[in-house]
Design an enzyme around this catalytic site. Sequence first.
Site, short mmCIF file in Angstrom:
data_model
loop_
_atom_site.label_atom_id
_atom_site.label_comp_id
_atom_site.label_asym_id
_atom_site.label_seq_id
_atom_site.Cartn_x
_atom_site.Cartn_y
_atom_site.Cartn_z
N GLY A 50 0.81 -1.36 0.02
CA GLY A 50 -0.05 -0.03 0.07
C GLY A 50 0.89 1.30 0.08
N CYS A 51 1.99 1.40 0.53
CA CYS A 51 2.88 2.43 1.02
C CYS A 51 3.54 2.69 -0.58
CB CYS A 51 3.80 2.10 2.02
SG CYS A 51 2.87 2.11 3.57
N THR A 52 3.79 1.62 -1.24
CA THR A 52 4.47 1.70 -2.55
C THR A 52 3.38 2.37 -3.47
OG1 THR A 52 5.84 -0.14 -2.00
CG2 THR A 52 5.79 0.57 -4.48
#
Length: 154
Positions: free
Chosen positions: A42-44
């Site tokens: 998700g952070c990517t």
Amino acid sequence: MKIGDKFPQFNMLDKEGEDYSLKTFTEKLLVIFFYPKDSTPGCTIESRGFSKLKQKFANLDVALVGVSGGDQKTKAKFCKNNDLETVMLSDSDFALSTKLGIYSEKSFMGRKYMGISRITYVLNQKREIVEIFDTVKPLGHPEEVLKYIKKLSS
């Protein structure tokens, strides 16, 4: 923290070991997006999205800053592996996240741990909070923030 509050001062390092503070950024608006951890799915997605829109934000005199835990090494790897062009800072001791109240206990698949919430702040030139996005879905969030900034600027 709430809309109208002054954003807390900070000093954090990027992937190169360069020190950043609120005073580093001279743009009219500053978008600071907090994400849980470098190199996670998700952070990517979220970080790539902001990076792809970096020029559109810059055209509106807006600086973008991503913040999570980790250190210079994790930031360098994360940025290199994903061609990230936004400033990515390390809140390695979670001092800023704690000050903001966004470093707290989380639970995933029955496991409890401490972590940073996914939240985005938009700051004006006086570095007061003008908007808080606290229900963030990684996919589409950068576009959501850009749309808000365009509306604010018109």
